[in-house]
Design a protein around this motif. Structure first.
Motif, PDB file in Angstrom:
ATOM      1  N   THR A 192      23.336 -13.166   4.368  1.00 12.58           N
ATOM      2  CA  THR A 192      24.654 -12.940   4.954  1.00 12.58           C
ATOM      3  C   THR A 192      25.096 -14.201   5.689  1.00 12.58           C
ATOM      4  N   VAL A 193      26.317 -14.634   5.393  1.00 15.70           N
ATOM      5  CA  VAL A 193      26.858 -15.862   5.978  1.00 15.70           C
ATOM      6  C   VAL A 193      28.147 -15.531   6.724  1.00 15.70           C
ATOM      7  N   HIS A 194      28.274 -16.029   7.952  1.00 13.03           N
ATOM      8  CA  HIS A 194      29.494 -15.899   8.750  1.00 13.03           C
ATOM      9  C   HIS A 194      29.882 -17.282   9.246  1.00 13.03           C
ATOM     10  N   ASP A 195      31.114 -17.658   9.012  1.00 11.06           N
ATOM     11  CA  ASP A 195      31.636 -18.963   9.445  1.00 11.06           C
ATOM     12  C   ASP A 195      30.758 -20.118   8.983  1.00 11.06           C
ATOM     13  N   GLY A 196      30.232 -20.002   7.754  1.00 13.18           N
ATOM     14  CA  GLY A 196      29.452 -21.080   7.169  1.00 13.18           C
ATOM     15  C   GLY A 196      28.008 -21.162   7.635  1.00 13.18           C
ATOM     16  N   ALA A 197      27.547 -20.179   8.398  1.00 14.15           N
ATOM     17  CA  ALA A 197      26.167 -20.203   8.890  1.00 14.15           C
ATOM     18  C   ALA A 197      25.446 -18.928   8.472  1.00 14.15           C
ATOM     19  N   ILE A 198      24.169 -19.062   8.112  1.00 15.83           N
ATOM     20  CA  ILE A 198      23.355 -17.894   7.771  1.00 15.83           C
ATOM     21  C   ILE A 198      23.107 -17.105   9.049  1.00 15.83           C
ATOM     22  N   THR A 199      23.499 -15.817   9.013  1.00 15.85           N
ATOM     23  CA  THR A 199      23.310 -14.980  10.195  1.00 15.85           C
ATOM     24  C   THR A 199      22.285 -13.880   9.980  1.00 15.85           C
ATOM     25  N   GLN A 200      21.994 -13.575   8.702  1.00 15.84           N
ATOM     26  CA  GLN A 200      21.069 -12.471   8.441  1.00 15.84           C
ATOM     27  C   GLN A 200      20.468 -12.622   7.054  1.00 15.84           C
ATOM     28  N   ILE A 201      19.207 -12.220   6.932  1.00 24.35           N
ATOM     29  CA  ILE A 201      18.524 -12.213   5.647  1.00 24.35           C
ATOM     30  C   ILE A 201      17.875 -10.843   5.486  1.00 24.35           C
ATOM     31  N   ASP A 202      18.250 -10.127   4.433  1.00 25.07           N
ATOM     32  CA  ASP A 202      17.681  -8.811   4.142  1.00 25.07           C
ATOM     33  C   ASP A 202      16.818  -8.911   2.898  1.00 25.07           C
ATOM     34  N   LYS A 203      15.644  -8.278   2.961  1.00 20.04           N
ATOM     35  CA  LYS A 203      14.727  -8.267   1.818  1.00 20.04           C
ATOM     36  C   LYS A 203      14.459  -6.817   1.438  1.00 20.04           C
ATOM     37  N   THR A 204      14.639  -6.519   0.163  1.00 15.33           N
ATOM     38  CA  THR A 204      14.278  -5.209  -0.366  1.00 15.33           C
ATOM     39  C   THR A 204      13.221  -5.456  -1.436  1.00 15.33           C
ATOM     40  N   GLU A 205      12.047  -4.915  -1.224  1.00 15.15           N
ATOM     41  CA  GLU A 205      10.957  -5.137  -2.171  1.00 15.15           C
ATOM     42  C   GLU A 205      10.609  -3.830  -2.873  1.00 15.15           C
ATOM     43  N   LYS A 206      10.359  -3.917  -4.163  1.00 11.10           N
ATOM     44  CA  LYS A 206      10.030  -2.746  -4.959  1.00 11.10           C
ATOM     45  C   LYS A 206       8.573  -2.831  -5.399  1.00 11.10           C
ATOM     46  N   THR A 207       7.945  -1.690  -5.489  1.00 13.59           N
ATOM     47  CA  THR A 207       6.574  -1.610  -5.986  1.00 13.59           C
ATOM     48  C   THR A 207       6.601  -0.818  -7.283  1.00 13.59           C
ATOM     49  N   ARG A 208       6.041  -1.376  -8.316  1.00 17.78           N
ATOM     50  CA  ARG A 208       6.032  -0.708  -9.616  1.00 17.78           C
ATOM     51  C   ARG A 208       4.611  -0.313  -9.977  1.00 17.78           C
ATOM     52  N   PHE A 209       4.507   0.873 -10.556  1.00 18.83           N
ATOM     53  CA  PHE A 209       3.205   1.387 -10.963  1.00 18.83           C
ATOM     54  C   PHE A 209       3.164   1.500 -12.483  1.00 18.83           C
ATOM     55  N   ALA A 210       1.980   1.383 -13.043  1.00 13.80           N
ATOM     56  CA  ALA A 210       1.817   1.503 -14.491  1.00 13.80           C
ATOM     57  C   ALA A 210       2.155   2.924 -14.924  1.00 13.80           C
ATOM     58  N   SER A 211       2.714   3.039 -16.097  1.00 13.81           N
ATOM     59  CA  SER A 211       3.083   4.338 -16.641  1.00 13.81           C
ATOM     60  C   SER A 211       1.832   5.107 -17.050  1.00 13.81           C
ATOM     61  N   ASN A 212       1.840   6.423 -16.857  1.00 11.11           N
ATOM     62  CA  ASN A 212       0.724   7.274 -17.249  1.00 11.11           C
ATOM     63  C   ASN A 212       1.015   8.022 -18.541  1.00 11.11           C
ATOM     64  N   ASN A 213       1.948   7.562 -19.328  1.00  5.82           N
ATOM     65  CA  ASN A 213       2.325   8.249 -20.571  1.00  5.82           C
ATOM     66  C   ASN A 213       1.164   8.397 -21.526  1.00  5.82           C
TER      67      ASN A 213
END
Length: 55
Positions: free
Chosen positions: A27-48
């Motif tokens: 997130t940038v406000h007035d040309g400066a970075i003000t916030q950094i958000d991280k969303t991480e996903k975890t994936r599991f092997a399929s049991n099909n």
């Protein structure tokens, strides 16, 4: 384009290097970075394959 603080750039790069699946939102406000958000996903092997053997 504004200058990016080296500490913020290092934080972003470190976050990207340590992530396998997910997203980083900067997130940038007035040309400066003000916030950094991280969303991480975890994936599991399929049991099909184990489900097919039970039929």
């Amino acid at each position: 384009m504004a200058n990016v603080d080296q500490a913020k750039a290092n934080f972003i790069l470190s976050t990207l290097k340590n992530m396998e699946y997910g997203s980083v939102i900067i997130t940038v406000h007035d040309g400066a970075i003000t916030q950094i958000d991280k969303t991480e996903k975890t994936r599991f092997a399929s049991n099909n394959s184990s489900l097919k053997n039970k039929k």
